[in-house]
Design an enzyme around this catalytic site. Sequence first.
Site, PDB file in Angstrom:
ATOM      1  N   HIS B 217       0.857  -1.335  -0.029  1.00 36.91           N
ATOM      2  CA  HIS B 217      -0.026   0.037  -0.148  1.00 36.91           C
ATOM      3  C   HIS B 217       0.673   1.427  -0.101  1.00 36.91           C
ATOM      4  CE1 HIS B 217      -3.412   2.347  -0.584  1.00 36.91           C
ATOM      5  NE2 HIS B 217      -2.892   3.031   0.346  1.00 36.91           N
ATOM      6  N   TYR B 221       1.741   5.483  -2.477  1.00 37.39           N
ATOM      7  CA  TYR B 221       1.775   7.032  -1.781  1.00 37.39           C
ATOM      8  C   TYR B 221       3.027   7.345  -2.281  1.00 37.39           C
ATOM      9  CZ  TYR B 221      -2.639   6.729   0.136  1.00 37.39           C
ATOM     10  OH  TYR B 221      -3.870   6.708   0.023  1.00 37.39           O
ATOM     11  N   HIS B 368      -9.338   0.321 -11.279  1.00 34.83           N
ATOM     12  CA  HIS B 368      -8.797   1.443 -10.256  1.00 34.83           C
ATOM     13  C   HIS B 368      -7.600   1.986 -10.415  1.00 34.83           C
ATOM     14  CE1 HIS B 368      -8.778   3.347  -6.593  1.00 34.83           C
ATOM     15  NE2 HIS B 368      -7.720   2.321  -6.279  1.00 34.83           N
ATOM     16  N   PHE B 369      -6.725   0.920 -10.292  1.00 33.77           N
ATOM     17  CA  PHE B 369      -5.334   1.462 -10.133  1.00 33.77           C
ATOM     18  C   PHE B 369      -4.690   2.203 -11.620  1.00 33.77           C
ATOM     19  CE2 PHE B 369      -3.840  -3.135 -10.380  1.00 33.77           C
ATOM     20  CZ  PHE B 369      -2.976  -3.165 -11.701  1.00 33.77           C
ATOM     21  N   HIS B 370      -5.325   1.575 -12.534  1.00 37.34           N
ATOM     22  CA  HIS B 370      -4.808   2.363 -13.676  1.00 37.34           C
ATOM     23  C   HIS B 370      -5.498   3.917 -13.787  1.00 37.34           C
ATOM     24  CE1 HIS B 370      -3.261  -1.141 -15.516  1.00 37.34           C
ATOM     25  NE2 HIS B 370      -2.699  -0.477 -16.470  1.00 37.34           N
ATOM     26  N   ARG B 431      -9.260 -10.384 -13.036  1.00 35.25           N
ATOM     27  CA  ARG B 431      -8.150  -9.697 -13.628  1.00 35.25           C
ATOM     28  C   ARG B 431      -7.191 -10.920 -14.112  1.00 35.25           C
ATOM     29  NH1 ARG B 431      -4.642  -7.321  -8.056  1.00 35.25           N
ATOM     30  NH2 ARG B 431      -3.353  -6.546  -9.734  1.00 35.25           N
ATOM     31  N   ARG B 432      -5.939 -10.533 -14.685  1.00 33.17           N
ATOM     32  CA  ARG B 432      -4.931 -11.340 -14.803  1.00 33.17           C
ATOM     33  C   ARG B 432      -5.527 -12.542 -15.854  1.00 33.17           C
ATOM     34  NH1 ARG B 432      -1.360 -10.646  -9.203  1.00 33.17           N
ATOM     35  NH2 ARG B 432      -0.404  -9.013  -9.956  1.00 33.17           N
TER      36      ARG B 432
END
Lengths: 175, 541
Positions: B217, B221, B368-370, B431-432
């Site tokens: 996580h 950041y 989401h993370f893209h 995913r994947r």
Amino acid sequence: MHIDPLEKKWAQIVLAICAFFVVVIMSDALFHSVNAPSNVETINSATLHLSKEFAEDNLGVQVDENGDITVRMVAGRYSFFPKRISVPAETKLTFRWVSIDVLHGVHIPMTNMSTMIVPGFVAEIETSFPKPGDYPVLCNEYCGLGHDHMWSKIDVVEKDQWKAPQATSMGGDEK
Amino acid sequence: MNDITERRLALSHMWVAFIAFILACFMGEYQVLERSGLFEALDSSTVYFASVSTHGVLMAYVLTTFFIMGFGYYTASTSLNVPIWNKQLAWGGFWLALLGVVLAAVPLLMGLASVLYTFYPPIQAHYIFYVGATLLIVGSWVWCGIMIVMFLQWKQANPGKPVPLAMFATTMNALLWLWTSAGVALESLFLILPWAFGWTDTIDVGMARTLFAWTLHPIVYFWLIPAYIAFYTLLPKQAGSYLFSDELARAAFIVLVVFSLPIGFHHLYMDPEQAKGWKLLHSVGTFIVSVPTFMTGFTVIASLEVAGRLRGGKGLFGWIGSLQWTNTMVLSVILSLLMLIFGGFGGIVNASYAMNAMIHNTAWVPGHFHLIFAGTTVIMYFSVAYYLWPILTNKPIFSNNLALVQLWTWFIGMSILSTPWHVLGLLGQPRRISSVVYNNLMTLSWKPYELMMILGGLVMLGSACLFIYVIFKTQFSATEEVFEGEVEYAETYHPVTDLPEYLNDIKIWNKVIAVLMFISFGIPILQFFFLDTYDSSAWGY
């Protein structure tokens, strides 16, 4: 140190929003037992076939003397075993998943049956399926080049039409 | 100040970052094409998973780490107005990290490390891959050390004065990265490397996952903080405005750094090897870490509003129209914030302990993370590059209009790519996966969304090429014009008068982090020494 009154107000609103989310999550978890699979139960993934619980005969759906249903499943490259099972709708089910090899994950789309299957651990999850139907069971963690092919089937049938599978050797009533 | 070495350091790091980026963009578009199943000739899970592994490593580890190091060196030198401390060491870190990248790239491209960038054991890659990844991390520690030394030296030479905000945030990020990478470094040194070299036969999978979650996580950041540094310290001057609050910016960076660390278990919500109490504890922390982002949104929008009103904007929303939309920094911040709002909404779903079960490991997650990483974060990497390139090369930007087109197309491409990706997750697509071979009618509903993703990826690929073209032409075109500018940091709306020491110090926060990490990871890690765990042998893939 200077804090603008507008910033102070916004900070209070933000804290209230976050507190609201935390209260909802906590009350679901603590009072309604809405929890992720977290049983921290270890098992030797290399000798599952010799274990009492996950020997081949005991896999799949079993009903105990109290009428509680447990579904024992083994994940291995590249399928979930047994490859086709049938369970009743609107009934509490306890799934117990183990891996014989690498890391897997499993979910059944449109339901909240989802867990990681970590070698060395039993993943236990309680759920019930509201709608009858033919659902795929999908591996959702990369487990090797054949990962795409890792899936099986589950039939969710109307509660009153579902018949418990024949008791197996472990289930007990051999005459 | 003659800062030729600093500029070379910045340019070298950033070129490595952006070369990795453009290679990975081509792989990304190949992956959406392969995945759609439209082109039979492309179908190959071997190539696909080698590509996904390389794409992930290049984007998540190489682009980010090198960009952050390059930007950090230049920020330190310009905000403190001193040369980089120990330049030979800085170059040593650069070459070490680059050697790590090259070493990791060889097995990745040969298909000998198709273990994805999360390399979850007990699937095992060629040991050279792990060695390379470890060297990259060790190289980045050199940067962390230099940032911290420069911070402390400046404080010693300027007692009682506030450390410039840009440097304060950069040093907090260095501290964050040291703590963040410790998790994966422990996993690598004690579990993976001995096992990959064959010194141990088995590996403790539960412990490996727990240590990786430690890193997983806060690392995001680490990637995001440079974007926030641009929001707070570069945007206001570019927009013709002031930073709304210096003190709250520091507070935001501190809370981001301190609370992004002890919350990694939201990646393990669905894992059986950790108990629910720890997961709930980490979920509370996850909501706490959203507070500084909410505050950042407020401060940045306030800075923009001040700019809009100074430029004559009137009314509740009139100031938005009067912003300088033709400035690449202003435009990128607006687009970045838009993507942050939608991405943040998705993030709250992921963070929600129970709701997460609906989307865990589905296509929603990469969607989401893209959106948050390639959208919110990388668009700010672009605009920092557009801002710094003329300063670093003494040449004017090749074409401001092309740069604006590039930022817009990146945003549009990302919207077209990530929206269907989220929907696919809600429709149950894992995913994947490299192809859809589930014999089920439900999968028919996935098709149109996969086609949309190809289009979105194509727009983004074009945009990425345009970005490289603009910075390349800026640096290497023959031009008579000389650009003479330097980095201009934001002035604050309210001058900082009496800054409490805790907003100007990293040592106290280092101790707070140590305590929080012990509370949230101590027992969950120690349990593996007391539980009867069964380790796994190595598996190929």
